[in-house]
Design a protein around this motif. Structure first.
Motif, short mmCIF file in Angstrom:
data_model
loop_
_atom_site.label_atom_id
_atom_site.label_comp_id
_atom_site.label_asym_id
_atom_site.label_seq_id
_atom_site.Cartn_x
_atom_site.Cartn_y
_atom_site.Cartn_z
N THR A 114 0.83 -1.21 0.00
CA THR A 114 0.00 0.00 0.00
C THR A 114 0.86 1.26 0.00
O THR A 114 0.64 2.19 -0.79
N ALA B 12 2.71 1.67 -3.30
CA ALA B 12 1.81 2.12 -4.36
C ALA B 12 1.52 3.61 -4.24
O ALA B 12 1.51 4.33 -5.25
N THR C 32 4.50 5.51 -5.37
CA THR C 32 4.62 5.47 -6.83
C THR C 32 3.67 6.47 -7.48
O THR C 32 4.03 7.18 -8.44
#
Length: 302
Positions: free
Chosen positions: A283, A286, A289
């Motif tokens: 999580t 992500a 990112t």
């Protein structure tokens, strides 16, 4: 509460949870045995990817132990021993296990002599119960030890080596095999390794923790703080944005390195999965990112 401050608070919460779970995940106490046995004490042994778990019963001076070898080879034997006279395998009182070619797990006790012979033999102390299993890539020896006053705190040694003709052969005498010695105190619940430096896996765990702490714990939050508070000062000009971008991109780069180290640790530890830690890590990675992608899109549009 504005959106920028909300984002900062949510990120901080994710970060604190991740670091807390990371600390817990590295503890051998989180391992679940197939027989649901619980142990009050456990120690990660610094060599050969092993751990020792035990319950000590002072009323009768017995210890229920589980010695676990992670990523055990089906062509190798494993052993854990107490040696009240010296450090090392020679003269030790050992528990030995290996997987037979027919799939059964052989386990027995032996007194290791100076020649390294590991023929079945009774020990100098009682072992009323002993068993072993091979599960999920781990070889585990379970035993009950009837200890004496001189054995509740003494030297311990653990080993692995190749099978030869279906029986334990001589183990290597280099690297971790000659460093896998230490002490154990069944009463205090502590064990130490005195055979050398930190193992490769332990070093990777430390690197993984440091990289993620620097990335998600320092650089990324600093970048957020810069974007939230410095841009309101006219004197800062466009400098706040470049500082923000540097912190975010360098933080993400360090985070990628920490992520890769974690993946390598996972591949080196078959049969061990920390689901909550993994989900939180995915999580956070992500979200990081997406943050970097938004920066790239912004720069390309201007």
């Amino acid at each position: 509460m504005d959106k920028s401050l909300t984002t900062t608070l949510l990120f901080s919460c994710f970060l604190l949870i991740s670091l807390s779970v990371s600390s817990l995940a590295q503890s051998c106490s989180s391992y679940s045995f197939s027989n649901s046995q619980k142990y009050t004490a456990c120690n990660e042994l610094s060599q050969l990817s092993c751990s020792l778990h035990w319950n000590y019963h002072p009323s009768n001076m017995t210890a229920d132990i589980a010695f676990r070898k992670t990523g055990a080879s089906t062509t190798n034997w494993i052993a854990w021993a107490l040696n009240p006279t010296r450090q090392g395998m020679a003269g030790s009182q050992a528990l030995v296990a290996y997987r037979h070619s027919n799939g059964t797990v052989i386990v027995y006790t032996t007194q290791v002599d100076a020649s390294g012979s590991m023929q079945p033999a009774s020990l100098s102390f009682g072992v009323p119960n002993i068993s072993a299993e091979y599960t999920g890539g781990d070889m585990i020896i379970f035993a009950t030890l009837q200890l004496s006053a001189s054995l509740v705190s003494t030297n311990q040694v653990w080993q692995e080596g190749p099978l030869s003709g279906g029986s334990p052969g001589r183990h290597p005498t280099t690297g971790q095999n000659i460093q896998s010695v230490g002490t154990v105190n069944f009463v205090s619940g502590t064990a130490t390794s005195t055979g050398g430096g930190t193992s490769s896996k332990a070093r990777k765990r430390n690197v993984h923790g440091v990289l993620n702490a620097v990335s998600w714990g320092i650089l990324m939050p600093v970048g957020i703080i810069i974007a939230r508070y410095l841009k309101v000062f006219k004197s800062a000009g466009p400098a706040w944005f470049y500082l923000h971008a540097i912190c975010q991109t360098s933080g993400y780069a360090v985070g990628v390195a920490g992520w890769a180290t974690g993946i390598k640790l996972g591949s080196d530890s078959p049969g061990i999965t920390y689901n909550t830690h993994r989900k939180l890590g995915i999580t956070i990675f992500a979200l990081g990112t997406l943050q970097v992608f938004s920066l790239v899109i912004y720069l390309n549009s201007n």
